[in-house]
Write a protein that holds these residues in place. Structure first.
Motif, short mmCIF file in Angstrom:
data_model
loop_
_atom_site.label_atom_id
_atom_site.label_comp_id
_atom_site.label_asym_id
_atom_site.label_seq_id
_atom_site.Cartn_x
_atom_site.Cartn_y
_atom_site.Cartn_z
N UNK A 90 5.51 -10.25 9.13
CA UNK A 90 6.31 -9.92 7.85
C UNK A 90 6.26 -11.01 6.67
N UNK A 91 6.35 -10.66 5.43
CA UNK A 91 6.15 -11.50 4.26
C UNK A 91 7.42 -11.56 3.47
N UNK A 92 8.30 -12.83 3.27
CA UNK A 92 8.95 -12.93 2.15
C UNK A 92 8.47 -13.68 1.13
N UNK A 150 10.12 -4.22 -12.01
CA UNK A 150 8.68 -4.06 -11.90
C UNK A 150 7.91 -4.28 -10.85
N UNK A 151 8.76 -4.77 -9.79
CA UNK A 151 8.15 -5.21 -8.54
C UNK A 151 7.36 -3.89 -7.79
N UNK A 189 5.42 -0.70 -3.17
CA UNK A 189 4.98 -0.28 -1.99
C UNK A 189 5.49 -0.84 -0.64
N UNK A 190 6.53 -2.01 -0.97
CA UNK A 190 7.18 -2.43 -0.04
C UNK A 190 6.51 -3.44 1.12
N UNK A 191 5.36 -4.03 0.53
CA UNK A 191 4.53 -4.90 1.35
C UNK A 191 5.40 -6.19 1.78
N UNK A 192 6.18 -6.43 1.04
CA UNK A 192 6.87 -7.89 1.36
C UNK A 192 8.29 -7.73 1.00
N UNK A 193 9.25 -8.99 1.50
CA UNK A 193 10.64 -8.87 0.89
C UNK A 193 10.32 -9.85 -0.23
N UNK A 194 11.08 -9.48 -1.40
CA UNK A 194 11.04 -10.13 -2.68
C UNK A 194 12.40 -10.75 -2.98
N UNK A 195 12.30 -11.97 -3.58
CA UNK A 195 13.44 -12.65 -4.04
C UNK A 195 13.01 -13.51 -5.30
N UNK A 202 7.23 0.46 6.04
CA UNK A 202 6.95 -0.35 4.63
C UNK A 202 7.72 0.65 3.72
N UNK A 245 11.56 -0.93 2.76
CA UNK A 245 11.87 -2.02 2.27
C UNK A 245 12.31 -2.00 0.96
N UNK A 261 17.80 -14.74 -5.71
CA UNK A 261 18.34 -12.94 -5.75
C UNK A 261 17.41 -12.01 -5.17
#
Lengths: 364, 364
Positions: free
Chosen positions: A101-103, A120-121, A124-130, B3, B6, B131
């Protein structure tokens, strides 16, 4: 950790222009995107050759930070590339790609437009963004929590304008200019000193945040070893903008004192200067350091309007904060005209973008 | 991980009103702040009694998420309290407080005003802040990456309006109303079903994200076990607002069809309903479930203007998206007048805020 050292600080803040309008960074960063494009293969290779999965990823989460990410889309493009390369390397080292998994931490100053960034993320949900707000010259992340740090076209921003260059009583007072000219040695020295101090903070913070064996990829506009500052296109362009401001001062459209007290807080470091800073810090090994090939869309840059819009997206915030926004239109129109006149000279500058790969030393 | 599961999703989005103006959530959430205040001691006790440090914190980083954090300042107040309690527990368990670091993830919908949130982060640097934008009914964090999850006054938001209540062909069509009335059984059932589905998603995602032994503290407005929906003050207030919209429809100031197609996506669950959901999920144990005492500043609520402003901060985004913003002033003025008339009845409602503490089961 030193409490006063985390995240937000008293340092100055400048962000690329947010939103999505005609002057936004999102719509005026094709050059920076081009640079990321040319660095793509280098990063892929770096990960394939220098990332040793088994020693650094203790859980199945791989944590990436993009420092000075602005609002996109360049940062998403860079992150996508890193993730693909890490997945590929993971597969090679026998990791189940389903488990990995990617954060991803998107960092920029607090004044950055994170709302636009989040909207604008990629879906496709390839990673958990913060999102992480704060200066990358401070600690931004817990100890040993990052596996890969990326920073593209950001590290040339100093944490602040060197104090001496706006100090009337100092020999480094940069009167009538807004940036370095090589003949002013005291000005150059003041900028150099600020750079050295900032890079020390940057490396100190990263040494704590990056796991042993973790990587830092830096893409930066700099100057060749031993070259004077005037040899970088950016220095020329900043001084061209400075001359526009002085023209406006002469016509009393802006006060000369205001111009005197305005300097651009960037520094175009040479690979040697970076090497020296890494050596002083002692926690990283330089695995790669090379000049990037010219960007793909360099031809587009021959248009004076593109150069003017790009510079405006980058500097508008700084200029507005210092001069107010009434001067913006006239200043950048004046600037576009000067660029037009100087286009052959501008086009003759050699590309001076670099790629550096640092690896956090593994402790004995 | 799936996927498509997320972070950002196709779910609907509603956020509290951002910014700092007179109608902002930041300036109209004293009630919610009061609830957090009454839960403070419960959370402190929960951490002291139920958090077993040695088994859950593998590195020295303690990761906290506040789900549905809005823009502050309530979230900062809650986080501060959690950190102090964790530090205290850490000390009791022999941890060097200097080594313990905190990373706090502030989560809310992508439409939340994260720019304001980041700008108002406390400057004392007690933790590394990040965030995270996205619905908490989806996966938002890597597996086993959180030690403590907090969510206050947020879990009553459903992921969307139950489809049947706005379906003209359904017996659950909620014509002429914008929320549950107990006599409409099909409407109640449609809301119940949406709640059950959402809570399943919430617990499923958290079961993956929270480390074994980690805690979830939920503060929620609900209804007592077995009580009809009409017994909650929120249901009464929403229906009062609905009657204002219908008054405006009768005066042709808003179309009746628009009112018919507008429903508020919240559900005031009972402790029993939460228990049933936790039981179905199977990954958590309920450590505590109790009614919160009345909030400290309840007296302030006797002012109709405060109730109207609070509701406006909460619902303005939803109403604007559906009806446009021209109706806002008139609607909330009408609403304030009705609140004034009904004040004795509103004041007679019993407080129905609850606190629940869930602990992620330790695997054998």
């Amino acid at each position: 950790m030193a409490a006063e050292d985390i995240g937000k600080s008293s340092r100055e803040e400048y962000s690329m222009k947010g939103g999505n309008d005609v002057y936004s960074y999102a719509n005026n960063s094709s050059y920076q995107r081009g640079v990321i494009g040319t660095a793509k293969e280098l990063i892929t290779d770096a990960i394939a050759e220098k990332l040793d999965f088994n020693n650094i990823v203790l859980s199945n989460t791989f944590r990436i930070a993009d420092l000075g990410c602005s609002v996109g889309p360049n940062t998403f493009f860079a992150i996508q590339n890193i993730i693909e390369a890490v997945q590929c390397k993971g597969k090679c080292q026998g990791l189940d790609p389903q488990l990995l998994e990617f954060q991803v931490f998107f960092n920029d100053h607090t004044s950055n437009d994170f709302n636009t960034l989040f909207k604008s993320l990629p879906p496709d949900g390839q990673y958990y963004a913060a999102g992480v707000a704060g200066s990358f010259y401070c600690h931004l992340f817990p100890n040993s929590s990052l596996h890969f740090v990326h920073s593209s076209y950001a590290i040339h921003w100093l944490s602040k304008v060197p104090e001496l260059v706006v100090d009337k009583t100092s020999p480094a007072w940069n009167k009538g200019r807004i940036y370095i000219v090589d003949s002013e040695e005291d000005v150059v020295k003041a900028y150099e000193a600020q750079y050295a101090e900032d890079m020390e903070c940057f490396l100190h913070a990263r040494a704590q945040e990056v796991v042993c064996g973790g990587l830092i990829a830096l893409i930066f506009a700099g100057r060749p070893n031993g070259a004077p500052h005037s040899q970088t296109p950016h220095t020329f362009i900043f001084n061209l903008l400075g001359s526009c401001l002085m023209d406006m001062a002469r016509k009393s459209k802006v006060s000369e004192e205001k111009v005197d007290s305005f300097n651009i807080p960037t520094y175009w470091m040479s690979p040697q200067e970076l090497e020296a800073a890494v050596h002083r810090n002692g926690e990283f090994r330089i695995e790669r350091m090379e000049k990037l090939p010219g960007v793909i869309n360099f031809r587009d840059l021959s248009k004076s309007q593109v150069i003017a819009s790009n510079l405006r997206a980058v500097l508008e915030g700084l200029i507005k904060a210092h001069f107010g926004d009434v001067i913006l239109e006239e200043l950048f129109e004046l600037f576009r005209n000067k660029v037009e006149e100087q286009l052959p000279l501008i086009m003759s500058f050699i590309n001076t973008d670099f790629f550096a790969l640092l690896k956090r030393k593994v402790k004995d």
